[in-house]
Design a protein around this motif. Structure first.
Motif, PDB file in Angstrom:
ATOM      1  N   LEU A   1       0.843  -1.188   0.000  1.00  0.00           N
ATOM      2  CA  LEU A   1       0.000   0.000   0.000  1.00  0.00           C
ATOM      3  C   LEU A   1       0.880   1.241   0.000  1.00  0.00           C
ATOM      4  CD1 LEU A   1      -2.463  -1.133   2.812  1.00  0.00           C
ATOM      5  CD2 LEU A   1      -2.962  -1.106   0.364  1.00  0.00           C
ATOM      6  N   GLU A   2       0.285   2.388  -0.319  1.00  0.00           N
ATOM      7  CA  GLU A   2       0.967   3.664  -0.113  1.00  0.00           C
ATOM      8  C   GLU A   2       1.090   3.892   1.390  1.00  0.00           C
ATOM      9  OE1 GLU A   2       2.252   5.644  -2.393  1.00  0.00           O
ATOM     10  OE2 GLU A   2       1.594   4.357  -4.038  1.00  0.00           O
ATOM     11  N   TRP A   3       2.027   4.738   1.792  1.00  0.00           N
ATOM     12  CA  TRP A   3       2.265   4.909   3.225  1.00  0.00           C
ATOM     13  C   TRP A   3       1.028   5.390   3.955  1.00  0.00           C
ATOM     14  CZ3 TRP A   3       1.638   9.378   5.911  1.00  0.00           C
ATOM     15  CH2 TRP A   3       1.608  10.581   5.183  1.00  0.00           C
ATOM     16  N   TRP A   4       0.271   6.311   3.331  1.00  0.00           N
ATOM     17  CA  TRP A   4      -0.909   6.851   4.001  1.00  0.00           C
ATOM     18  C   TRP A   4      -2.036   5.818   4.036  1.00  0.00           C
ATOM     19  CZ3 TRP A   4      -5.321   7.117   1.051  1.00  0.00           C
ATOM     20  CH2 TRP A   4      -5.144   7.096  -0.351  1.00  0.00           C
ATOM     21  N   GLN A   5      -2.093   4.962   3.013  1.00  0.00           N
ATOM     22  CA  GLN A   5      -3.077   3.887   3.027  1.00  0.00           C
ATOM     23  C   GLN A   5      -2.751   2.883   4.135  1.00  0.00           C
ATOM     24  OE1 GLN A   5      -2.488   2.648  -1.070  1.00  0.00           O
ATOM     25  NE2 GLN A   5      -4.437   3.563  -1.701  1.00  0.00           N
ATOM     26  N   GLY A   6      -1.457   2.573   4.289  1.00  0.00           N
ATOM     27  CA  GLY A   6      -1.061   1.682   5.366  1.00  0.00           C
ATOM     28  C   GLY A   6      -1.444   2.237   6.726  1.00  0.00           C
ATOM     29  N   GLY A   7      -1.279   3.546   6.907  1.00  0.00           N
ATOM     30  CA  GLY A   7      -1.655   4.183   8.161  1.00  0.00           C
ATOM     31  C   GLY A   7      -3.153   4.095   8.416  1.00  0.00           C
ATOM     32  N   LEU A   8      -3.950   4.298   7.372  1.00  0.00           N
ATOM     33  CA  LEU A   8      -5.401   4.220   7.520  1.00  0.00           C
ATOM     34  C   LEU A   8      -5.849   2.796   7.843  1.00  0.00           C
ATOM     35  CD1 LEU A   8      -6.681   6.525   4.618  1.00  0.00           C
ATOM     36  CD2 LEU A   8      -6.702   7.002   7.074  1.00  0.00           C
ATOM     37  N   VAL A   9      -5.232   1.810   7.190  1.00  0.00           N
ATOM     38  CA  VAL A   9      -5.582   0.414   7.465  1.00  0.00           C
ATOM     39  C   VAL A   9      -5.228   0.053   8.907  1.00  0.00           C
ATOM     40  CG1 VAL A   9      -5.024  -1.995   6.917  1.00  0.00           C
ATOM     41  CG2 VAL A   9      -5.412  -0.345   5.074  1.00  0.00           C
ATOM     42  N   LEU A  10      -4.056   0.473   9.352  1.00  0.00           N
ATOM     43  CA  LEU A  10      -3.633   0.175  10.722  1.00  0.00           C
ATOM     44  C   LEU A  10      -4.554   0.854  11.731  1.00  0.00           C
ATOM     45  CD1 LEU A  10      -1.286  -1.559  11.730  1.00  0.00           C
ATOM     46  CD2 LEU A  10       0.014   0.533  12.110  1.00  0.00           C
ATOM     47  N   ALA A  11      -4.907   2.120  11.479  1.00  0.00           N
ATOM     48  CA  ALA A  11      -5.840   2.825  12.357  1.00  0.00           C
ATOM     49  C   ALA A  11      -7.214   2.157  12.316  1.00  0.00           C
ATOM     50  CB  ALA A  11      -5.949   4.289  11.936  1.00  0.00           C
ATOM     51  N   GLY A  12      -7.578   1.617  11.143  1.00  0.00           N
ATOM     52  CA  GLY A  12      -8.852   0.925  11.016  1.00  0.00           C
ATOM     53  C   GLY A  12      -8.911  -0.322  11.885  1.00  0.00           C
ATOM     54  N   TYR A  13      -7.821  -1.068  11.940  1.00  0.00           N
ATOM     55  CA  TYR A  13      -7.771  -2.244  12.819  1.00  0.00           C
ATOM     56  C   TYR A  13      -7.960  -1.828  14.277  1.00  0.00           C
ATOM     57  CZ  TYR A  13      -6.225  -5.723   9.386  1.00  0.00           C
ATOM     58  OH  TYR A  13      -6.165  -6.599   8.333  1.00  0.00           O
ATOM     59  N   ALA A  14      -7.276  -0.757  14.687  1.00  0.00           N
ATOM     60  CA  ALA A  14      -7.399  -0.283  16.067  1.00  0.00           C
ATOM     61  C   ALA A  14      -8.833   0.136  16.370  1.00  0.00           C
ATOM     62  CB  ALA A  14      -6.438   0.886  16.305  1.00  0.00           C
ATOM     63  N   ALA A  15      -9.436   0.878  15.453  1.00  0.00           N
ATOM     64  CA  ALA A  15     -10.801   1.356  15.655  1.00  0.00           C
ATOM     65  C   ALA A  15     -11.790   0.191  15.686  1.00  0.00           C
ATOM     66  CB  ALA A  15     -11.175   2.348  14.564  1.00  0.00           C
ATOM     67  N   LEU A  16     -11.632  -0.753  14.754  1.00  0.00           N
ATOM     68  CA  LEU A  16     -12.566  -1.886  14.670  1.00  0.00           C
ATOM     69  C   LEU A  16     -12.516  -2.734  15.936  1.00  0.00           C
ATOM     70  CD1 LEU A  16     -14.558  -3.576  12.997  1.00  0.00           C
ATOM     71  CD2 LEU A  16     -12.591  -4.798  12.040  1.00  0.00           C
ATOM     72  N   LEU A  17     -11.318  -3.072  16.375  1.00  0.00           N
ATOM     73  CA  LEU A  17     -11.189  -3.890  17.582  1.00  0.00           C
ATOM     74  C   LEU A  17     -11.749  -3.169  18.807  1.00  0.00           C
ATOM     75  CD1 LEU A  17      -7.612  -5.396  17.102  1.00  0.00           C
ATOM     76  CD2 LEU A  17      -9.767  -6.675  17.121  1.00  0.00           C
ATOM     77  N   THR A  18     -11.480  -1.862  18.910  1.00  0.00           N
ATOM     78  CA  THR A  18     -11.959  -1.095  20.057  1.00  0.00           C
ATOM     79  C   THR A  18     -13.481  -0.998  20.059  1.00  0.00           C
ATOM     80  OG1 THR A  18      -9.919   0.221  20.039  1.00  0.00           O
ATOM     81  CG2 THR A  18     -11.772   1.102  21.278  1.00  0.00           C
ATOM     82  N   VAL A  19     -14.074  -0.781  18.899  1.00  0.00           N
ATOM     83  CA  VAL A  19     -15.535  -0.701  18.799  1.00  0.00           C
ATOM     84  C   VAL A  19     -16.169  -2.037  19.161  1.00  0.00           C
ATOM     85  CG1 VAL A  19     -17.459  -0.446  17.185  1.00  0.00           C
ATOM     86  CG2 VAL A  19     -15.579   1.191  17.149  1.00  0.00           C
ATOM     87  N   ILE A  20     -15.607  -3.139  18.639  1.00  0.00           N
ATOM     88  CA  ILE A  20     -16.148  -4.464  18.950  1.00  0.00           C
ATOM     89  C   ILE A  20     -16.028  -4.754  20.449  1.00  0.00           C
ATOM     90  CG2 ILE A  20     -15.821  -6.946  18.631  1.00  0.00           C
ATOM     91  CD1 ILE A  20     -14.955  -6.351  15.761  1.00  0.00           C
ATOM     92  N   GLY A  21     -14.841  -4.474  21.000  1.00  0.00           N
ATOM     93  CA  GLY A  21     -14.658  -4.700  22.427  1.00  0.00           C
ATOM     94  C   GLY A  21     -15.556  -3.819  23.269  1.00  0.00           C
ATOM     95  N   GLY A  22     -15.706  -2.566  22.863  1.00  0.00           N
ATOM     96  CA  GLY A  22     -16.556  -1.646  23.616  1.00  0.00           C
ATOM     97  C   GLY A  22     -18.020  -2.019  23.565  1.00  0.00           C
ATOM     98  N   ALA A  23     -18.435  -2.656  22.458  1.00  0.00           N
ATOM     99  CA  ALA A  23     -19.844  -3.030  22.294  1.00  0.00           C
ATOM    100  C   ALA A  23     -20.163  -4.389  22.901  1.00  0.00           C
ATOM    101  CB  ALA A  23     -20.204  -3.047  20.808  1.00  0.00           C
ATOM    102  N   THR A  24     -19.154  -5.159  23.263  1.00  0.00           N
ATOM    103  CA  THR A  24     -19.390  -6.512  23.796  1.00  0.00           C
ATOM    104  C   THR A  24     -18.848  -6.645  25.217  1.00  0.00           C
ATOM    105  OG1 THR A  24     -17.342  -7.246  22.688  1.00  0.00           O
ATOM    106  CG2 THR A  24     -19.415  -7.573  21.508  1.00  0.00           C
ATOM    107  N   THR A  25     -17.602  -7.036  25.330  1.00  0.00           N
ATOM    108  CA  THR A  25     -17.002  -7.312  26.641  1.00  0.00           C
ATOM    109  C   THR A  25     -17.096  -6.134  27.590  1.00  0.00           C
ATOM    110  OG1 THR A  25     -15.455  -8.820  25.571  1.00  0.00           O
ATOM    111  CG2 THR A  25     -14.897  -8.080  27.796  1.00  0.00           C
TER     112      THR A  25
END
Length: 276
Positions: free
Chosen positions: A246-270
């Motif tokens: 990926l381009e560097w900025w795309q890599g950053g967005l994907v990595l931030a997306g993983y952080a956001a997705l996991l946090t949202v899932i964890g916040g909505a469940t556990t």
């Protein structure tokens, strides 16, 4: 998120031994690998015939490769496991030691607590990035210089890569928080982090490089996205076939997306369950 909640999360992290133990391990681990491999590959460049004979006729490094970024990127390509672990421990430790109940009594809004953990581990992850690059650049540059290879410390591209690497380490700290929120069992979270970062994803990235189709999928793996953000990785030397990125900025967005997705899932469940 309130200043009080953020300060509390910093206090929880900095008043334990875990953060500085992991920081020491990060510096030693990255420094040894960057210095050792940097010295070997710099020697191979300075002595191509001897290196080719030692490698059975094949040089250990592709001629013309830009070596310094590969060595310096050890801070992220290898060291990212440390901020992930600390981020996960910041959450799972609350469940293990049963401190989550008084935490929620002091700050009843659970989303504020989780956001405070996320913000604090972003900062701590960035600090780990600074320490990791201090080790990899320091040891790596010394090893390269010893064999006559320009360490490119005066190049703006080198320091731009370091800056992106520090951002990547910060995002890995946030991913750790998200993982801890999804998997509150501390032992399970540690096993998942170590197994995925050290074994599962490296194998997936290696296999995905075998064809164009799988390479397009593999570039969205978290480690591959992190390497794209940084702009260099020792894993690029291990790719068998295609090595999409990926381009560097795309890599950053994907990595931030993983952080956001996991946090949202964890916040909505556990994170919403009753705490005993």
């Amino acid at each position: 998120m309130t200043v009080r909640a953020l300060a509390a999360e910093f206090q929880k992290t900095l008043t334990t031994r875990m953060w500085w133990l992991l920081a020491i391990l990060l510096v030693v681990y990255v420094g040894l690998l960057a210095g050792g491999l940097g010295a070997f590959l710099a020697w191979a460049i300075a002595n191509p015939e001897q290196a080719a004979r030692a490698g059975g006729g094949q040089p250990p490094i592709t001629p013309g490769i830009d070596l310094p970024p590969l060595i310096y990127s050890f801070a992220t390509s290898i060291g990212y496991v440390f901020p992930v672990l600390l981020g996960a421990l910041a959450v799972t430790g609350e469940f293990r030691h049963r401190t989550l109940t008084p935490t929620f009594l002091a700050t009843p809004k659970r989303g504020v607590v989780l956001t405070g953990k996320l913000a604090s581990q972003l900062v701590v992850g960035a600090v780990f990035g600074v320490l990791g690059f201090a080790a990899s650049v320091g040891a790596g540059a010394a090893a390269l210089s010893a064999f006559g290879v320009d360490p490119t410390l005066d190049a703006t591209d080198t320091w731009a890569m370091v800056g992106r690497g520090i951002l990547a380490m910060a995002l890995w700290g946030a991913i750790g928080v998200g993982l801890g929120a999804v998997v509150p069992n501390q032992v399970a979270a540690i096993v998942i982090v170590i197994a995925f970062t050290q074994f599962v994803e490296p194998m997936l990235r290696l296999v995905s490089s075998l064809s164009d189709v799988t390479a397009e999928i593999g570039k969205y793996l978290p480690g591959a996205a992190s390497d794209a953000l940084v702009g260099a990785s020792i894993y690029s030397m291990a790719a068998i076939g295609q090595s999409a990125s990926l381009e560097w900025w795309q890599g950053g967005l994907v990595l931030a997306g993983y952080a956001a997705l996991l946090t949202v899932i964890g916040g909505a469940t556990t994170w919403r369950r009753d705490v005993t």
